[in-house]
Structure formats: C-alpha cells, structure tokens
Enzyme design. Sequence first.
Site, short mmCIF file in Angstrom:
data_model
loop_
_atom_site.label_atom_id
_atom_site.label_comp_id
_atom_site.label_asym_id
_atom_site.label_seq_id
_atom_site.Cartn_x
_atom_site.Cartn_y
_atom_site.Cartn_z
N ALA A 12 9.90 34.42 18.42
CA ALA A 12 11.22 34.62 19.01
C ALA A 12 11.41 36.00 19.61
O ALA A 12 12.50 36.31 20.10
CB ALA A 12 12.30 34.37 17.95
N ASP A 13 10.36 36.83 19.60
CA ASP A 13 10.53 38.20 20.11
C ASP A 13 9.32 38.62 20.94
O ASP A 13 8.62 39.60 20.61
CB ASP A 13 10.72 39.16 18.94
CG ASP A 13 11.29 40.50 19.37
OD1 ASP A 13 11.86 40.57 20.47
OD2 ASP A 13 11.15 41.48 18.61
N PRO A 14 9.05 37.90 22.06
CA PRO A 14 7.85 38.19 22.86
C PRO A 14 8.04 39.33 23.86
O PRO A 14 7.87 39.15 25.07
CB PRO A 14 7.59 36.86 23.57
CG PRO A 14 8.96 36.28 23.76
CD PRO A 14 9.77 36.71 22.57
N ASN A 18 4.76 43.23 21.65
CA ASN A 18 4.27 42.19 20.74
C ASN A 18 3.24 41.27 21.39
O ASN A 18 2.85 40.26 20.79
CB ASN A 18 5.43 41.33 20.23
CG ASN A 18 6.28 42.06 19.21
OD1 ASN A 18 5.84 43.06 18.66
ND2 ASN A 18 7.48 41.56 18.95
#
Length: 277
Positions: A12-14, A18
Amino acid sequence: MRQLLEDGFFHADPHPGNLVATEDGSLAYFDFGMMGDIPRHYRVGLIQMLVHYVNRDPLGLANDFHSLGFVPEGTDLHAVATALSVAFGDGRRQSNDFQGVMNHLYDVMYDFNFSLPPDYALVIRALGSLEGTAKALDPDFKVIESAYPFVIGRLLADPSPDMRKILRELLIRDDGSIRWNRLERLIAAISQQSSEESSKKPGDENTASSSDWRSFDMHSVVSATEDLFHFILSRKGWRVRVFLIQDIVKASDAFLQETTFPGIFEEEGNTGELNPE
C-alpha cells in the site's frame, strides 16, 4: 494490478524509496509495514467501477458505490448519479489520470457522506503513490489507462457470472446497441497478443517482455466469446439482436451506395448525402 485484482494482497506504499529495479528487470519491494488485503467482492467492485467509469455510466457508478457500502443506506442514488455527471462534465473532462479522477470525485464523496472501508482507502493511497512514482519516470503515464488492458484480460480469463456480466456491460449498452469501438479495441488487442505469441522463437518462453502482463489466454477468449454469443441469442438478448441487424443493414446500405454509385455522394460528410452538383 496483479496484487490488487488477482491476489487481493497488495503493497500500500509503493513510493520510490520502497521500490528498486533490479538488473534483470524485476521489481523489488521494501518495507512491508503497510499492506492491504482486499476480498474478492471488492476486487470485482473495482473492475466494475472502472468499466462504468470508462462507459460514462454515472448511475452504474452510484450503484457500485452503494453495493460496496460506500454510501449510507437510504441515499438517493439518482442524486449521486446526477452529482457524478456534473463532476465528470461533458466527457472532454473525463480523465484517465488517477489523480484527475479522484479530484472529480472528492466533492461528491464529501457531499454524500462516503465512508470507505480501510482497505479501500489503502487502494486509493497505493494507486496515487504508484502513479506519482511512475510519473517521475514518464510524465505521460496514466495508471487507469495502463490498467485497462489488464482488466480486460481479467474479464476474459474469469468465467464467473459476475465477470461475464461486466464484460457484457463493457461491450453492450443498456438499450441493446453494441459499443463497436470497444469491441474493435478488444479484438485488436487480442489479435496483437495472438500474433506476438505465434512469432515467439523457441526458448523465448522465459524471456520477459513489456506485453507479458497483458497476455490473453485464448481458451478464455473463446469461452468468453461463446458466452457473449449465448447471451445475444438468448431471450434476454433480443434487443441486442435488433440493434445488430439494424447496424448490419446500415453498413450494407452505405457499402452498396458507395460501390454502386461512386462519385455522386459528398466526399466529406455522412455517406448518403447527395452531392448537389
């Protein structure tokens, strides 16, 4: 898209910190502190919302929001549809940019007290972050436009009744007329994929290509086509048959006019308008 629509478990945090592109072209993820888990019902809902958005069907979208529990019970869905129509304008404002779509939706969501399940809020965060990351590499990248072929592949590959219904909605209007431009795009995409597969040399099976993610399973295509024909020939599909015959007659008439009387019609404008000269 695979994470969201196939597995249902997604990062959920690309953001750029990351993600790392490896030398062999793979994508490596870091930091799994923010993950989302989206059940099948919501995955089908995502696909249906995309199709209704592409079809410019505000009432369909309003019904999607209701069935997914985004709007409170008792909300006037026709009022939601009207607000969506205003938000999306006359079609020229329709965007394939995720952030652009969300900008259109924010006011409607606020006015009608939308309540997003936590994992759907993570979907919005993930897609927004991903589009921002991709735009740093390609300013013209649009996540919805890029997702569309993948979604079509999912519709063709999944034989479940809900997916077949969405495929019919994509290709056939409510009044029974066929969306020929959509059908043409779908056939072109399948044809292109088929020709790419047939031109592969031995040993290429393990070679990654830019089109691998949008592959079409030909067995699924045949199955979906049979299902579509069964629907058209069924009692429910009588309207489609009427419009299909009308379209064939119009096309035949235009072809015969141009073939039988070349030069007596306007070169520009609609076929069938006699040249005054």
